[in-house]
Design a protein around this motif. Structure first.
Motif, PDB file in Angstrom:
ATOM      1  N   UNK A 245     -24.878  15.140  89.573  1.00 34.84           N
ATOM      2  CA  UNK A 245     -25.986  14.216  89.793  1.00 34.84           C
ATOM      3  C   UNK A 245     -26.583  13.726  88.480  1.00 34.84           C
ATOM      4  N   UNK A 246     -26.250  14.393  87.369  1.00 34.61           N
ATOM      5  CA  UNK A 246     -26.736  13.986  86.048  1.00 34.61           C
ATOM      6  C   UNK A 246     -25.559  13.624  85.156  1.00 34.61           C
ATOM      7  N   UNK A 247     -24.484  13.098  85.758  1.00 38.29           N
ATOM      8  CA  UNK A 247     -23.252  12.870  85.006  1.00 38.29           C
ATOM      9  C   UNK A 247     -23.434  11.872  83.871  1.00 38.29           C
ATOM     10  N   UNK A 248     -24.400  10.972  84.003  1.00 36.21           N
ATOM     11  CA  UNK A 248     -24.636  10.019  82.915  1.00 36.21           C
ATOM     12  C   UNK A 248     -25.077  10.737  81.652  1.00 36.21           C
ATOM     13  N   UNK A 249     -25.708  11.915  81.828  1.00 36.17           N
ATOM     14  CA  UNK A 249     -26.190  12.678  80.681  1.00 36.17           C
ATOM     15  C   UNK A 249     -25.185  13.745  80.238  1.00 36.17           C
ATOM     16  N   UNK A 250     -24.488  14.351  81.195  1.00 33.22           N
ATOM     17  CA  UNK A 250     -23.619  15.484  80.859  1.00 33.22           C
ATOM     18  C   UNK A 250     -22.147  15.113  80.745  1.00 33.22           C
ATOM     19  N   UNK A 251     -21.774  13.884  81.134  1.00 29.67           N
ATOM     20  CA  UNK A 251     -20.375  13.513  81.130  1.00 29.67           C
ATOM     21  C   UNK A 251     -19.651  14.080  82.338  1.00 29.67           C
ATOM     22  N   UNK A 252     -18.365  13.781  82.436  1.00 31.01           N
ATOM     23  CA  UNK A 252     -17.602  14.213  83.609  1.00 31.01           C
ATOM     24  C   UNK A 252     -16.364  15.011  83.230  1.00 31.01           C
ATOM     25  N   UNK A 253     -16.419  15.701  82.097  1.00 31.63           N
ATOM     26  CA  UNK A 253     -15.266  16.495  81.714  1.00 31.63           C
ATOM     27  C   UNK A 253     -15.523  17.359  80.496  1.00 31.63           C
ATOM     28  N   UNK A 254     -14.519  18.210  80.173  1.00 32.24           N
ATOM     29  CA  UNK A 254     -14.616  19.079  79.013  1.00 32.24           C
ATOM     30  C   UNK A 254     -13.232  19.653  78.712  1.00 32.24           C
ATOM     31  N   UNK A 255     -13.086  20.256  77.564  1.00 32.46           N
ATOM     32  CA  UNK A 255     -11.839  20.913  77.172  1.00 32.46           C
ATOM     33  C   UNK A 255     -11.910  22.388  77.555  1.00 32.46           C
ATOM     34  N   UNK A 256     -10.855  22.897  78.166  1.00 31.00           N
ATOM     35  CA  UNK A 256     -10.719  24.320  78.438  1.00 31.00           C
ATOM     36  C   UNK A 256      -9.711  24.859  77.432  1.00 31.00           C
ATOM     37  N   UNK A 258      -8.902  27.761  76.239  1.00 26.58           N
ATOM     38  CA  UNK A 258      -8.066  28.922  76.537  1.00 26.58           C
ATOM     39  C   UNK A 258      -6.818  28.548  77.332  1.00 26.58           C
ATOM     40  N   UNK A 259      -6.860  27.424  78.032  1.00 26.14           N
ATOM     41  CA  UNK A 259      -5.709  26.974  78.812  1.00 26.14           C
ATOM     42  C   UNK A 259      -5.051  25.739  78.198  1.00 26.14           C
ATOM     43  N   UNK A 260      -5.562  25.304  77.041  1.00 29.76           N
ATOM     44  CA  UNK A 260      -5.059  24.092  76.399  1.00 29.76           C
ATOM     45  C   UNK A 260      -5.031  22.939  77.403  1.00 29.76           C
ATOM     46  N   UNK A 261      -6.156  22.779  78.062  1.00 32.41           N
ATOM     47  CA  UNK A 261      -6.242  21.847  79.183  1.00 32.41           C
ATOM     48  C   UNK A 261      -7.522  21.035  79.090  1.00 32.41           C
ATOM     49  N   UNK A 262      -7.433  19.780  79.507  1.00 39.12           N
ATOM     50  CA  UNK A 262      -8.622  18.932  79.657  1.00 39.12           C
ATOM     51  C   UNK A 262      -8.988  18.895  81.136  1.00 39.12           C
ATOM     52  N   UNK A 277     -23.058   6.933  96.619  1.00 42.05           N
ATOM     53  CA  UNK A 277     -22.897   8.270  96.040  1.00 42.05           C
ATOM     54  C   UNK A 277     -21.440   8.447  95.655  1.00 42.05           C
ATOM     55  N   UNK A 278     -21.131   8.836  94.412  1.00 43.65           N
ATOM     56  CA  UNK A 278     -19.727   8.991  94.004  1.00 43.65           C
ATOM     57  C   UNK A 278     -19.070  10.215  94.634  1.00 43.65           C
ATOM     58  N   UNK A 279     -17.779  10.091  94.882  1.00 38.14           N
ATOM     59  CA  UNK A 279     -16.973  11.208  95.369  1.00 38.14           C
ATOM     60  C   UNK A 279     -16.001  11.599  94.262  1.00 38.14           C
ATOM     61  N   UNK A 280     -15.874  12.901  94.006  1.00 39.93           N
ATOM     62  CA  UNK A 280     -15.096  13.373  92.863  1.00 39.93           C
ATOM     63  C   UNK A 280     -13.953  14.295  93.307  1.00 39.93           C
ATOM     64  N   UNK A 281     -12.944  14.356  92.421  1.00 41.02           N
ATOM     65  CA  UNK A 281     -11.845  15.313  92.577  1.00 41.02           C
ATOM     66  C   UNK A 281     -11.644  16.018  91.242  1.00 41.02           C
ATOM     67  N   UNK A 282     -11.600  17.350  91.269  1.00 38.29           N
ATOM     68  CA  UNK A 282     -11.428  18.137  90.047  1.00 38.29           C
ATOM     69  C   UNK A 282      -9.955  18.143  89.648  1.00 38.29           C
ATOM     70  N   UNK A 283      -9.688  17.755  88.402  1.00 36.11           N
ATOM     71  CA  UNK A 283      -8.314  17.620  87.914  1.00 36.11           C
ATOM     72  C   UNK A 283      -8.182  18.240  86.535  1.00 36.11           C
ATOM     73  N   UNK A 284      -7.060  18.913  86.302  1.00 34.79           N
ATOM     74  CA  UNK A 284      -6.744  19.467  84.981  1.00 34.79           C
ATOM     75  C   UNK A 284      -5.546  18.718  84.404  1.00 34.79           C
ATOM     76  N   UNK A 285      -5.608  18.396  83.110  1.00 28.71           N
ATOM     77  CA  UNK A 285      -4.525  17.680  82.446  1.00 28.71           C
ATOM     78  C   UNK A 285      -4.046  18.492  81.254  1.00 28.71           C
ATOM     79  N   UNK A 286      -2.757  18.812  81.202  1.00 27.51           N
ATOM     80  CA  UNK A 286      -2.195  19.628  80.122  1.00 27.51           C
ATOM     81  C   UNK A 286      -2.075  18.815  78.841  1.00 27.51           C
ATOM     82  N   UNK A 287      -1.737  19.512  77.740  1.00 26.20           N
ATOM     83  CA  UNK A 287      -1.555  18.818  76.456  1.00 26.20           C
ATOM     84  C   UNK A 287      -0.427  17.808  76.541  1.00 26.20           C
TER      85      UNK A 287
END
Length: 601
Positions: A245-256, A258-262, A277-287
């Motif tokens: 709900x505060x994505x404009x301030x916190x962004x919508x992603x980060x680097x993990x 330990x898994x070399x993953x975004x 209201x936005x609908x989201x899907x959690x996704x991991x992207x490898x190097x």
């Protein structure tokens, strides 16, 4: 066909009712809320605010505190209680505006005082120093990286605004697009600090005191220091977190790392105009660029369901705070993008953001811990620390300890479907001991956290159940608003009719199970559900009694008086009902008074 899906206990364990130990109406009204969690830059100290209401004094006060995130210790009060600021046109309190200095030792807050709204530096034992002392109210502020300067924004001075308002009243008020006609007097319709203001619309989405003027940026040097604790800050810890709900301030992603993953939250589909209201899907992207979407139920949802996402580098998990079906029950899940495994970390069938219907306080992350405001139907707000690896829960502050020890009736989370297959849920409370069918009162339209009469705190469930009346607080399903008819268009009063069908199905289920007497059902409404209840009273025989927290009419004459700005409630509410604007009512829907009289006059 309508059917019962699930029924389970929620909140605190059931306590047998004892004479003299049940909560009173004053107890319910005066339940303290916790908001505005602010973590210090080093992650070691957590500031928060406790909101306290007093029936005897007819007042509401806010008090700041801080607690350590490590070894539990008693909260330390900062400054003195003050009157909080309220959100214009609504009945809830603004979230507190506070920041720690870069050294994590001193807390600065924006609050009302003798000199209007200013930046204050708070300390233990009532220490409170006004830092800005500006003739204008402070709108926002930030602290420089070196901790030596505060930059802040203001509008016109308080004196200039007051003088302009007096001149306007002498000259006559011009009826233009800035005028607020949503049920308020034209002047002196909102209190800010110790004085009255006349709200006006400013631009497409902002409401301000009239004659506020443009924003101006100023700065002031910070004099000396008033540490909340005379101890140097420690090394910083990981505080990364995405609150949707505060994505404009916190962004919508980060680097993990330990898994070399975004890790990212990717939007799914386009937002509906009626349900923006936005609908989201959690996704991991490898190097290597390979995407691995999470297939778990808790990894896909609207922002009010998939609420917060946090990386946990120590075990390679992504931690998700998820709430299914808008039931106000937060669950912490862990998903490992490398192995694909998932687990439940924490599920106490409570809300983990303070239970606010509107503004809530997101959990704050410090290393492996989350600091959250936890509340349930019979559990008043409590500040807790949750270990993201073990799920261990530690109380950091419990301002409602005495209330929590009262004897509450058991609360059950009830889920059902209506005749059209729409899912619905709510919180059922029934009197103990009696074998006869009970009268029922339905409260609406959000049941998050500690029960206090639904949205608007209209009818106290905990008091009714003591009097032998069952209660059902029903959550409104937001997706109903986006439904379309066979022709692809919005359904006239569709969302309201959907809510009524939800109530009807719940009444039928509880009647068939022998819990209630269907001839003795009452309902309360506030804001949106006031309109629903008004329509139900004139178009169904479901309810023997009703009470409304707000007015129920949509008056077309306001359109002829002033043209509403795009976000005006007078325009959006008609759009959500699929009703035409009166000035564009070519089909003369608004003339069908026998049908819509409770809604349109």
């Amino acid at each position: 066909m309508a059917g019962l899906i699930a029924c389970g206990a929620v909140g605190a364990p059931e306590v047998a009712a004892q004479s003299g130990n049940a909560p009173t109406l004053t107890d319910i009204v005066e339940a303290r809320s916790i908001d505005s969690l602010v973590l210090s830059p080093d992650g070691q100290r957590l500031a928060f605010r406790v909101i306290e209401r007093s029936v005897a004094r007819n007042s509401t006060t806010a008090q700041w505190y801080w607690v350590p995130m490590g070894e539990p210790a008693a909260p330390v009060a900062l400054g003195s209680p003050t009157e909080p600021m309220w959100v214009p046109l609504f009945d809830f309190i603004e979230n507190g505006d506070a920041q720690w200095d870069p050294g994590s030792t001193t807390l600065y807050v924006r609050q009302a005082g003798r000199h209007g709204i200013q930046v204050h530096r708070l300390g233990p034992q009532g220490a409170d120093r006004t830092v800005t002392e500006d003739p204008a109210d402070v709108v926002s502020f930030s602290i420089s990286d070196d901790g030596k300067t505060i930059s802040y924004k203001t509008r016109n001075t308080r004196e200039a605004i007051a003088n302009a308002a007096i001149l306007e009243q002498r000259m006559g008020i011009h009826l233009d697009r800035t005028l607020v006609t949503d049920g308020l007097p034209l002047i002196n319709n909102f209190r800010i600090g110790g004085s009255m203001a006349s709200l006006r619309r400013s631009g497409p989405s902002e409401v301000l005191p009239g004659h506020s003027g443009a924003l101006a940026t100023k700065s002031v040097a910070i004099p000396g220091r008033d540490p909340v604790q005379d101890r140097p800050a420690k090394a910083s810890v990981d505080q990364r977190s995405v609150y949707t709900s505060l994505s404009a301030e916190t962004g919508l992603g980060f680097k993990l790392a330990s898994q070399r993953t975004a890790v990212s939250l990717e939007t799914v589909g386009a937002m509906s105009k009626l349900l923006p209201v936005p609908k989201y899907e959690l996704t991991a992207t490898s190097e290597a660029g390979v995407k691995s979407p999470c297939r778990e139920v808790f990894c896909v949802g609207f922002s009010y369901a998939l609420r917060q996402v946090v990386p946990n580098e120590s075990n390679g998990e992504i931690v998700v705070l998820y709430e299914a079906d808008e039931a106000g029950r937060s669950v912490l899940y862990g998903w490992n993008p490398l192995t694909g495994r998932s687990r439940t970390i924490y599920d106490h069938r409570t809300a983990l953001d303070g239970g606010s219907s509107y503004a809530g306080s997101p959990c704050r992350r410090s290393g492996r811990y989350l600091a959250c405001v936890e509340a349930g139907p019979t559990q008043p707000p409590e500040l807790v620390r949750i270990d993201m690896e073990t799920g261990e829960r530690v109380t950091l502050s419990d301002p409602n300890r005495s209330l929590a020890r009262k004897a509450f009736a058991a609360a059950e989370l009830l889920s059902w479907t209506d005749e059209s297959g729409r899912p619905a849920n709510g919180v059922l409370m029934r009197p103990k001991g009696a074998s006869t069918r009970h009268p029922l009162v339905i409260t609406t339209y959000r049941c998050r956290g500690f029960l206090q009469g639904g949205t608007g705190s209209v009818v106290p469930e905990h008091i009714l159940v003591q009097r032998g009346i069952a209660t059902l607080c029903v959550n409104t399903r937001s997706e109903n608003i986006a439904e379309r008819g066979p022709d692809g268009h919005e359904i006239l009063l569709g969302v309201h009719k959907a809510s009524i069908e939800s109530y009807r199905s719940a009444i039928n289920l509880l009647s068939r199970s022998g819990v209630i007497d269907p001839a003795k059902v009452g309902i309360s409404g506030h804001s949106y559900s006031s309109n629903v209840v008004a329509y139900a009273l004139s178009n169904t025989n479901l309810f023997a009694a009703a009470t409304l927290g707000t007015g129920v009419t949509i008056d077309p004459n306001t359109y002829y008086l002033t043209a509403p700005v795009p976000d005006s409630w007078r325009k959006s509410v008609l759009r959500s009902m699929a009703l035409p604007e009166p000035t564009k009512d070519t089909s003369k829907v608004c003339d069908l008074l026998p049908i819509f009289r409770p809604l349109i006059t």
